[in-house]
Write a protein that holds these residues in place. Structure first.
Motif, PDB file in Angstrom:
ATOM      1  N   TYR A 249     -70.515  21.241  95.787  1.00 18.03           N
ATOM      2  CA  TYR A 249     -69.818  22.063  96.783  1.00 18.03           C
ATOM      3  C   TYR A 249     -68.618  22.720  96.115  1.00 18.03           C
ATOM      4  CZ  TYR A 249     -72.701  19.244  99.855  1.00 18.03           C
ATOM      5  OH  TYR A 249     -73.778  18.629 100.454  1.00 18.03           O
ATOM      6  N   GLU A 250     -68.542  24.025  96.245  1.00 19.53           N
ATOM      7  CA  GLU A 250     -67.443  24.769  95.634  1.00 19.53           C
ATOM      8  C   GLU A 250     -66.601  25.420  96.725  1.00 19.53           C
ATOM      9  OE1 GLU A 250     -69.020  27.580  92.887  1.00 19.53           O
ATOM     10  OE2 GLU A 250     -69.934  26.069  91.592  1.00 19.53           O
ATOM     11  N   GLN A 251     -65.293  25.295  96.572  1.00 23.67           N
ATOM     12  CA  GLN A 251     -64.381  25.927  97.530  1.00 23.67           C
ATOM     13  C   GLN A 251     -63.224  26.558  96.787  1.00 23.67           C
ATOM     14  OE1 GLN A 251     -62.067  23.459 100.285  1.00 23.67           O
ATOM     15  NE2 GLN A 251     -62.484  24.946 101.888  1.00 23.67           N
ATOM     16  N   GLU A 252     -62.935  27.792  97.140  1.00 19.11           N
ATOM     17  CA  GLU A 252     -61.840  28.513  96.506  1.00 19.11           C
ATOM     18  C   GLU A 252     -60.511  28.024  97.070  1.00 19.11           C
ATOM     19  OE1 GLU A 252     -62.094  32.930  94.916  1.00 19.11           O
ATOM     20  OE2 GLU A 252     -61.669  32.869  97.061  1.00 19.11           O
ATOM     21  N   LEU A 253     -59.585  27.691  96.181  1.00 21.41           N
ATOM     22  CA  LEU A 253     -58.258  27.250  96.608  1.00 21.41           C
ATOM     23  C   LEU A 253     -57.207  28.328  96.395  1.00 21.41           C
ATOM     24  CD1 LEU A 253     -58.127  23.548  95.336  1.00 21.41           C
ATOM     25  CD2 LEU A 253     -59.098  24.464  97.439  1.00 21.41           C
ATOM     26  N   ILE A 254     -57.276  29.009  95.264  1.00 21.21           N
ATOM     27  CA  ILE A 254     -56.397  30.154  95.009  1.00 21.21           C
ATOM     28  C   ILE A 254     -57.292  31.353  94.741  1.00 21.21           C
ATOM     29  CG2 ILE A 254     -54.654  31.154  93.496  1.00 21.21           C
ATOM     30  CD1 ILE A 254     -53.504  28.435  93.030  1.00 21.21           C
ATOM     31  N   SER A 255     -57.222  32.335  95.620  1.00 25.63           N
ATOM     32  CA  SER A 255     -58.132  33.478  95.555  1.00 25.63           C
ATOM     33  C   SER A 255     -57.430  34.699  94.976  1.00 25.63           C
ATOM     34  CB  SER A 255     -58.647  33.808  96.957  1.00 25.63           C
ATOM     35  OG  SER A 255     -57.608  34.388  97.730  1.00 25.63           O
ATOM     36  N   TYR A 256     -58.169  35.798  94.939  1.00 24.39           N
ATOM     37  CA  TYR A 256     -57.630  37.064  94.445  1.00 24.39           C
ATOM     38  C   TYR A 256     -56.470  37.558  95.308  1.00 24.39           C
ATOM     39  CZ  TYR A 256     -60.140  39.224  98.314  1.00 24.39           C
ATOM     40  OH  TYR A 256     -60.579  39.563  99.563  1.00 24.39           O
ATOM     41  N   LEU A 257     -56.329  37.016  96.532  1.00 20.55           N
ATOM     42  CA  LEU A 257     -55.226  37.426  97.402  1.00 20.55           C
ATOM     43  C   LEU A 257     -53.885  36.926  96.885  1.00 20.55           C
ATOM     44  CD1 LEU A 257     -56.854  36.666 100.875  1.00 20.55           C
ATOM     45  CD2 LEU A 257     -56.594  38.905  99.789  1.00 20.55           C
ATOM     46  N   ALA A 258     -53.915  35.835  96.106  1.00 19.17           N
ATOM     47  CA  ALA A 258     -52.666  35.189  95.688  1.00 19.17           C
ATOM     48  C   ALA A 258     -52.298  35.454  94.236  1.00 19.17           C
ATOM     49  CB  ALA A 258     -52.761  33.682  95.923  1.00 19.17           C
ATOM     50  N   VAL A 259     -53.249  35.914  93.432  1.00 21.33           N
ATOM     51  CA  VAL A 259     -52.966  36.110  92.006  1.00 21.33           C
ATOM     52  C   VAL A 259     -53.424  37.493  91.565  1.00 21.33           C
ATOM     53  CG1 VAL A 259     -53.064  33.661  91.429  1.00 21.33           C
ATOM     54  CG2 VAL A 259     -55.161  35.023  91.359  1.00 21.33           C
ATOM     55  N   GLU A 260     -52.795  37.970  90.519  1.00 22.77           N
ATOM     56  CA  GLU A 260     -53.137  39.293  89.994  1.00 22.77           C
ATOM     57  C   GLU A 260     -54.260  39.217  88.974  1.00 22.77           C
ATOM     58  OE1 GLU A 260     -50.883  43.114  87.859  1.00 22.77           O
ATOM     59  OE2 GLU A 260     -49.769  41.306  88.409  1.00 22.77           O
ATOM     60  N   GLU A 261     -54.248  38.167  88.146  1.00 20.05           N
ATOM     61  CA  GLU A 261     -55.237  38.026  87.082  1.00 20.05           C
ATOM     62  C   GLU A 261     -56.390  37.136  87.540  1.00 20.05           C
ATOM     63  OE1 GLU A 261     -55.102  39.697  84.346  1.00 20.05           O
ATOM     64  OE2 GLU A 261     -53.108  40.544  84.739  1.00 20.05           O
ATOM     65  N   THR A 262     -57.618  37.554  87.266  1.00 21.61           N
ATOM     66  CA  THR A 262     -58.782  36.761  87.675  1.00 21.61           C
ATOM     67  C   THR A 262     -58.847  35.420  86.952  1.00 21.61           C
ATOM     68  OG1 THR A 262     -60.142  37.916  86.026  1.00 21.61           O
ATOM     69  CG2 THR A 262     -60.135  38.791  88.268  1.00 21.61           C
ATOM     70  N   ASP A 263     -58.214  35.319  85.783  1.00 19.80           N
ATOM     71  CA  ASP A 263     -58.198  34.047  85.057  1.00 19.80           C
ATOM     72  C   ASP A 263     -57.363  32.989  85.773  1.00 19.80           C
ATOM     73  OD1 ASP A 263     -59.804  35.060  83.093  1.00 19.80           O
ATOM     74  OD2 ASP A 263     -58.172  35.542  81.710  1.00 19.80           O
ATOM     75  N   ASP A 264     -56.577  33.402  86.773  1.00 16.98           N
ATOM     76  CA  ASP A 264     -55.727  32.463  87.508  1.00 16.98           C
ATOM     77  C   ASP A 264     -56.370  31.979  88.803  1.00 16.98           C
ATOM     78  OD1 ASP A 264     -53.667  32.565  85.630  1.00 16.98           O
ATOM     79  OD2 ASP A 264     -52.799  34.361  86.545  1.00 16.98           O
ATOM     80  N   LEU A 265     -57.602  32.400  89.070  1.00 16.26           N
ATOM     81  CA  LEU A 265     -58.307  31.897  90.246  1.00 16.26           C
ATOM     82  C   LEU A 265     -58.547  30.398  90.099  1.00 16.26           C
ATOM     83  CD1 LEU A 265     -61.020  34.697  90.618  1.00 16.26           C
ATOM     84  CD2 LEU A 265     -58.919  34.452  91.945  1.00 16.26           C
ATOM     85  N   VAL A 266     -58.488  29.681  91.212  1.00 15.12           N
ATOM     86  CA  VAL A 266     -58.708  28.227  91.184  1.00 15.12           C
ATOM     87  C   VAL A 266     -59.699  27.856  92.274  1.00 15.12           C
ATOM     88  CG1 VAL A 266     -57.664  25.942  91.448  1.00 15.12           C
ATOM     89  CG2 VAL A 266     -56.390  27.772  90.307  1.00 15.12           C
ATOM     90  N   HIS A 267     -60.719  27.091  91.914  1.00 11.42           N
ATOM     91  CA  HIS A 267     -61.597  26.557  92.941  1.00 11.42           C
ATOM     92  C   HIS A 267     -61.947  25.110  92.628  1.00 11.42           C
ATOM     93  CE1 HIS A 267     -64.528  28.247  90.030  1.00 11.42           C
ATOM     94  NE2 HIS A 267     -65.333  27.281  90.437  1.00 11.42           N
ATOM     95  N   GLN A 268     -62.287  24.405  93.693  1.00 12.58           N
ATOM     96  CA  GLN A 268     -62.609  22.983  93.586  1.00 12.58           C
ATOM     97  C   GLN A 268     -64.119  22.796  93.550  1.00 12.58           C
ATOM     98  OE1 GLN A 268     -60.540  19.647  95.895  1.00 12.58           O
ATOM     99  NE2 GLN A 268     -62.428  19.890  97.044  1.00 12.58           N
ATOM    100  N   ILE A 269     -64.574  21.948  92.647  1.00  8.73           N
ATOM    101  CA  ILE A 269     -65.991  21.602  92.545  1.00  8.73           C
ATOM    102  C   ILE A 269     -66.136  20.123  92.889  1.00  8.73           C
ATOM    103  CG2 ILE A 269     -67.993  21.442  91.023  1.00  8.73           C
ATOM    104  CD1 ILE A 269     -66.698  23.633  89.291  1.00  8.73           C
ATOM    105  N   SER A 270     -67.065  19.810  93.792  1.00  4.08           N
ATOM    106  CA  SER A 270     -67.312  18.416  94.176  1.00  4.08           C
ATOM    107  C   SER A 270     -68.813  18.148  94.121  1.00  4.08           C
ATOM    108  CB  SER A 270     -66.789  18.138  95.586  1.00  4.08           C
ATOM    109  OG  SER A 270     -65.395  18.370  95.664  1.00  4.08           O
ATOM    110  N   ILE A 271     -69.221  17.173  93.305  1.00  4.90           N
ATOM    111  CA  ILE A 271     -70.636  16.820  93.148  1.00  4.90           C
ATOM    112  C   ILE A 271     -70.852  15.408  93.678  1.00  4.90           C
ATOM    113  CG2 ILE A 271     -72.568  16.594  91.551  1.00  4.90           C
ATOM    114  CD1 ILE A 271     -71.024  18.309  89.558  1.00  4.90           C
ATOM    115  N   GLN A 272     -71.850  15.246  94.542  1.00  2.00           N
ATOM    116  CA  GLN A 272     -72.142  13.905  95.048  1.00  2.00           C
ATOM    117  C   GLN A 272     -72.780  13.071  93.941  1.00  2.00           C
ATOM    118  OE1 GLN A 272     -74.749  13.680  98.457  1.00  2.00           O
ATOM    119  NE2 GLN A 272     -73.947  11.677  99.055  1.00  2.00           N
ATOM    120  N   ILE A 273     -72.255  11.863  93.753  1.00  2.00           N
ATOM    121  CA  ILE A 273     -72.711  11.007  92.652  1.00  2.00           C
ATOM    122  C   ILE A 273     -72.979   9.588  93.150  1.00  2.00           C
ATOM    123  CG2 ILE A 273     -71.480  12.306  90.871  1.00  2.00           C
ATOM    124  CD1 ILE A 273     -69.312  10.063  91.017  1.00  2.00           C
ATOM    125  N   GLN A 274     -73.593   8.812  92.260  1.00  2.00           N
ATOM    126  CA  GLN A 274     -73.759   7.377  92.518  1.00  2.00           C
ATOM    127  C   GLN A 274     -73.655   6.618  91.200  1.00  2.00           C
ATOM    128  OE1 GLN A 274     -77.651   7.044  94.235  1.00  2.00           O
ATOM    129  NE2 GLN A 274     -78.718   7.250  92.295  1.00  2.00           N
TER     130      GLN A 274
END
Length: 274
Positions: A249-274
């Motif tokens: 599951y991927e969710q954007e935390l810091i999007s293009y609305l908050a930063v000027e450079e695309t390298d500063d985008l932040v998103h969270q990745i969560s993988i179900q594990i066992q």
């Protein structure tokens, strides 16, 4: 003698009585919604005291959400049935406006929370967490390869249109789900576009993220650098003898609305594990 015992009022006097401006009265005269009682030989407009009630009615209906065109139509055929219908329409509009404001308040609250989380959490550092069940509106992409730019636009439009038609307001940023089978084949193209919900709703596109254990990490960088993030997560799983047992599951935390450079985008990745 009090002004209120006068028979007629000039535009300025009547504007003062109504607590409005002369320009507003001139506009109402032009569109035929509130005309002066008469125009004197001096070309001045004159109003009667009784017209204050007409102005007050116009002002009340306008404040309740009626357009001037709707008010004019009503005044041309003023009756209790039409008055009730007009108020019901205004009540419906106000309810919709209230829902929009509540949605915007939740959107801002979540945006603040997600951005603060992104700023306070180390990047590219895997962490095992326990997650409760979560709910999404998910649009299946039905494609066994990365989408073309045109296909991506069509899929996003499909998702947003469905949410809008079903009055599902996007209080969280757009997310994505990658299937377990896709991950196991070392591919990272999306299986679903999704929008997180505060609580489940009755819809055929409701997607339930299972309660369980997840390996999660914040990734900083543009979307095409996700491969690097997943490699870090896969290496961590290998080192700690963990296995994938569900989707990512991927969710954007810091999007293009908050930063000027695309390298500063932040998103969270969560993988179900066992």
């Amino acid at each position: 003698m009090s002004n209120y015992s006068k028979k007629f009022f000039t535009t300025g006097e009547f504007a003062t009585l109504c607590r409005t401006t002369k320009e507003t009265l001139f506009h109402y005269d032009r569109i035929g919604i509130l005309k002066p009682n008469h125009i004197g030989k001096n070309k001045y407009r004159y109003y009667r005291l009784e017209q204050f009630y007409d102005y007050d009615l116009i002002n009340t209906l306008k404040a309740a959400g009626s357009s001037l065109a709707e008010i004019k139509t009503y005044l041309n055929n003023q009756n209790t049935d039409d008055f009730i219908n007009l108020l019901k329409e205004n009540k419906k509009r106000l309810s919709m406006e209230r829902r929009k404001l509540e949605h915007m308040e939740h959107l801002l609250k979540n945006a603040i929370s997600l951005t603060e989380k992104a700023l306070a959490t180390p990047y590219h550092t895997p962490k095992i967490i326990a997650c409760e069940e979560e709910y999404f509106i998910a649009t299946y992409l039905n494609c066994k390869r990365p989408l073309s730019p045109q296909e991506e636009i069509e899929a996003l439009n499909n998702h947003f249109t469905y949410c809008e038609q079903n009055q599902i307001y996007n209080e969280y940023p757009l997310g994505a789900i990658i299937s377990m089978d896709t991950l196991k084949n070392n591919n990272f193209y999306e299986s679903y576009y999704c929008t997180k919900l505060e609580k489940p709703v009755k819809t055929e596109r409701l997607y339930i993220k299972p309660k369980g254990t997840y390996l999660t990490m914040l990734h900083k960088g543009f979307y095409d650098t996700r491969n690097t993030a997943y490699q870090i997560l896969f290496d961590y799983m290998k080192q700690h003898s963990l296995m994938i047992c569900g989707n990512s599951y991927e969710q954007e935390l810091i999007s293009y609305l908050a930063v000027e450079e695309t390298d500063d985008l932040v998103h969270q990745i969560s993988i179900q594990i066992q």
